[in-house]
Design a protein around this motif. Sequence first.
Motif, PDB file in Angstrom:
ATOM      1  N   UNK A 145     103.139 -17.028 139.555  1.00 47.28           N
ATOM      2  CA  UNK A 145     104.043 -17.532 138.515  1.00 47.28           C
ATOM      3  C   UNK A 145     105.466 -17.701 139.045  1.00 47.28           C
ATOM      4  N   UNK A 146     106.171 -18.697 138.528  1.00 47.41           N
ATOM      5  CA  UNK A 146     107.583 -18.861 138.875  1.00 47.41           C
ATOM      6  C   UNK A 146     108.395 -19.178 137.626  1.00 47.41           C
ATOM      7  N   UNK A 147     109.683 -18.879 137.715  1.00 40.87           N
ATOM      8  CA  UNK A 147     110.627 -19.115 136.622  1.00 40.87           C
ATOM      9  C   UNK A 147     111.788 -19.913 137.187  1.00 40.87           C
ATOM     10  N   UNK A 148     112.153 -21.003 136.541  1.00 39.25           N
ATOM     11  CA  UNK A 148     113.213 -21.883 137.034  1.00 39.25           C
ATOM     12  C   UNK A 148     114.500 -21.602 136.261  1.00 39.25           C
ATOM     13  N   UNK A 149     115.583 -21.364 137.008  1.00 34.57           N
ATOM     14  CA  UNK A 149     116.859 -20.988 136.401  1.00 34.57           C
ATOM     15  C   UNK A 149     118.004 -21.669 137.146  1.00 34.57           C
ATOM     16  N   UNK A 150     119.180 -21.657 136.524  1.00 31.03           N
ATOM     17  CA  UNK A 150     120.412 -22.074 137.168  1.00 31.03           C
ATOM     18  C   UNK A 150     121.203 -20.846 137.593  1.00 31.03           C
ATOM     19  N   UNK A 151     122.532 -20.839 137.379  1.00 35.11           N
ATOM     20  CA  UNK A 151     123.361 -19.692 137.797  1.00 35.11           C
ATOM     21  C   UNK A 151     123.263 -18.541 136.802  1.00 35.11           C
ATOM     22  N   UNK A 204     127.882 -30.036 143.726  1.00 34.09           N
ATOM     23  CA  UNK A 204     129.224 -29.756 144.226  1.00 34.09           C
ATOM     24  C   UNK A 204     130.308 -29.784 143.149  1.00 34.09           C
ATOM     25  N   UNK A 205     130.079 -30.527 142.067  1.00 30.70           N
ATOM     26  CA  UNK A 205     131.067 -30.596 140.999  1.00 30.70           C
ATOM     27  C   UNK A 205     130.555 -29.985 139.702  1.00 30.70           C
ATOM     28  N   UNK A 206     129.484 -29.199 139.788  1.00 31.72           N
ATOM     29  CA  UNK A 206     128.846 -28.654 138.583  1.00 31.72           C
ATOM     30  C   UNK A 206     129.168 -27.183 138.404  1.00 31.72           C
ATOM     31  N   UNK A 207     129.053 -26.706 137.168  1.00 36.49           N
ATOM     32  CA  UNK A 207     129.218 -25.284 136.874  1.00 36.49           C
ATOM     33  C   UNK A 207     127.981 -24.717 136.186  1.00 36.49           C
ATOM     34  N   UNK A 208     126.920 -25.514 136.119  1.00 40.55           N
ATOM     35  CA  UNK A 208     125.673 -25.067 135.513  1.00 40.55           C
ATOM     36  C   UNK A 208     124.519 -25.959 135.929  1.00 40.55           C
ATOM     37  N   UNK A 209     123.323 -25.603 135.481  1.00 33.70           N
ATOM     38  CA  UNK A 209     122.119 -26.385 135.765  1.00 33.70           C
ATOM     39  C   UNK A 209     122.213 -27.755 135.111  1.00 33.70           C
ATOM     40  N   UNK A 210     121.819 -28.793 135.851  1.00 35.21           N
ATOM     41  CA  UNK A 210     121.790 -30.150 135.301  1.00 35.21           C
ATOM     42  C   UNK A 210     120.337 -30.600 135.140  1.00 35.21           C
ATOM     43  N   UNK A 211     120.034 -31.269 134.035  1.00 40.80           N
ATOM     44  CA  UNK A 211     118.635 -31.588 133.726  1.00 40.80           C
ATOM     45  C   UNK A 211     117.902 -32.347 134.820  1.00 40.80           C
ATOM     46  N   UNK A 212     118.566 -33.283 135.493  1.00 35.20           N
ATOM     47  CA  UNK A 212     117.864 -34.099 136.482  1.00 35.20           C
ATOM     48  C   UNK A 212     117.383 -33.289 137.686  1.00 35.20           C
ATOM     49  N   UNK A 213     117.892 -32.052 137.850  1.00 31.96           N
ATOM     50  CA  UNK A 213     117.481 -31.215 138.972  1.00 31.96           C
ATOM     51  C   UNK A 213     116.107 -30.578 138.755  1.00 31.96           C
ATOM     52  N   UNK A 214     115.642 -30.550 137.516  1.00 31.51           N
ATOM     53  CA  UNK A 214     114.444 -29.772 137.197  1.00 31.51           C
ATOM     54  C   UNK A 214     113.186 -30.287 137.874  1.00 31.51           C
ATOM     55  N   UNK A 215     113.034 -31.576 137.948  1.00 34.35           N
ATOM     56  CA  UNK A 215     111.780 -32.163 138.412  1.00 34.35           C
ATOM     57  C   UNK A 215     111.385 -31.656 139.792  1.00 34.35           C
ATOM     58  N   UNK A 216     112.367 -31.352 140.612  1.00 40.40           N
ATOM     59  CA  UNK A 216     112.110 -30.887 141.976  1.00 40.40           C
ATOM     60  C   UNK A 216     111.629 -29.434 142.021  1.00 40.40           C
ATOM     61  N   UNK A 217     111.820 -28.686 140.927  1.00 44.00           N
ATOM     62  CA  UNK A 217     111.576 -27.240 140.965  1.00 44.00           C
ATOM     63  C   UNK A 217     110.409 -26.771 140.107  1.00 44.00           C
ATOM     64  N   UNK A 218     110.005 -27.531 139.113  1.00 41.72           N
ATOM     65  CA  UNK A 218     108.919 -27.074 138.244  1.00 41.72           C
ATOM     66  C   UNK A 218     107.572 -27.549 138.765  1.00 41.72           C
ATOM     67  N   UNK A 219     106.528 -26.771 138.447  1.00 41.41           N
ATOM     68  CA  UNK A 219     105.165 -27.163 138.801  1.00 41.41           C
ATOM     69  C   UNK A 219     104.200 -26.453 137.852  1.00 41.41           C
ATOM     70  N   UNK A 220     102.920 -26.484 138.182  1.00 38.65           N
ATOM     71  CA  UNK A 220     101.916 -25.911 137.268  1.00 38.65           C
ATOM     72  C   UNK A 220     102.024 -24.404 137.139  1.00 38.65           C
ATOM     73  N   UNK A 221     102.735 -23.749 138.064  1.00 34.24           N
ATOM     74  CA  UNK A 221     102.909 -22.299 138.014  1.00 34.24           C
ATOM     75  C   UNK A 221     104.211 -21.873 137.334  1.00 34.24           C
ATOM     76  N   UNK A 222     104.954 -22.815 136.801  1.00 33.75           N
ATOM     77  CA  UNK A 222     106.227 -22.494 136.141  1.00 33.75           C
ATOM     78  C   UNK A 222     105.961 -21.944 134.742  1.00 33.75           C
ATOM     79  N   UNK A 223     106.367 -20.706 134.514  1.00 36.03           N
ATOM     80  CA  UNK A 223     106.134 -20.087 133.207  1.00 36.03           C
ATOM     81  C   UNK A 223     107.168 -20.545 132.184  1.00 36.03           C
TER      82      UNK A 223
END
Length: 460
Positions: free
Chosen positions: A153-159, A182-201
Amino acid sequence: MALHQTNRPTAGPFDDVYALPISARALPKYRMPDKVSDARAVRALIHDELGLDGNASQNLATFCTTWAEPEVHSLMDECLGKNMIDKDEYPQTAEIESRCVHMLADLWNSPDGATTLGCSTTGSSEASMLGGLALKWRWRARRRAEGKPTDRPNLVVGPVQVCWEKFARYFDVELRQVPLEKDAVGLRPHQLREYVDENTIGVVAILGVTYTCVYEPVAGIAAELDRIQADTGLDIPVHVDAASGGFVAPFLHPELVWDFRLPRVASINASGHKYGMAPLGVGWVVWRSADLLPEDLVFRVSYLGGDMPTFALNFSRPGGEVVAQYYNLLRLGREGYTKVHGACAGTARMLAGEVAGMGPFTVLYDGQTALPAVTWTLTDDAASPFTLYDVSDQLRRRGWQVPAYPLALGREDTVVQRVLVRHGTSYDKIALLASDLRAAVGLLSRGRTGHVAEQPGFHH
């Protein structure tokens, strides 16, 4: 004339507390004393030691409540002996806990606030872990039903705050922390696709990022997960860590959609002892609906006098903080919370203007669109004759606790400073902080650190 005999008094329990035997030596630190001591003296000596702590009202690093009304102190005294876990012996305290859960479910727009499930905890860290456990259990049950492995299992998070790192380590979940752009202070939605998969809880969205106090775009995160599901079939829930923002957004930003109005939001946690204004020691977690809390996570205890369900990492804990939370909900109501946090936001606006006008700083967040707080950095790190760590050191000499620290993964080279404005942190107090900050900047800009070559005189 009558004769009166005067007896010389012997040493007794009413001697001056600083002249009693326990006061004549350092307090024991490694071994219990053999004999009993006078209560007044013990209290006075411990009180003296506590005086060496920082002044809580000047601790501008903490999100936690440092001031409470006298009525809260009184209720806390009444509840000193009440165990929150013992719902059979203290049924009205349990009823008050239930009322708080349903009020919060309603505040966060649960589709059925009267029947949803939730509970109090010792704080938002425990509440986060309970939310994470429910995510993991539901993911595992679904995988087993599909005949698929459940060992990664994995969990996807920002800062995130450290509690999520603890959750991942303690409960054997891979933590996939998305680096800041580089100019962000939190998780941005477009970043998610690279990190989630079938094991993401699940994906954790933060309503009040610890580092900068901004809100992550919960609605945008949910929308991106909708698109991912449409493309891949992956149905990934969102847990909102609203440790601070859960008691701010409904009042200062009611138009912001971040809560159970988003169907993908499965659970929400918050700290009662942060912007909920309860004393330290209470958090909350609420599920969108009762079916989202797996039954096999709930234990039933009979040895306290009744068959009672419990879902918590702790067992025995005080009931006073829960009662104090209920007091605040009744005492302030929506109007009161809006006024208090609105005043804090106004104070933050003033401080942001002062900081921006000092010259060397760039304000990253001015306290208006999320938490009542201000975050800034040095405009030109390389050219500055001082660091933000130097600024923190100078302010501490006046008693202020204003932290300086690097941002999260991806922007570790950016050091920021942050001030939280809470209930009890007045406009006048923050104006004094701004004055001391300006003086520190002037001193450090001249290459002075406050060390003087001669003894200064006192002015009375």
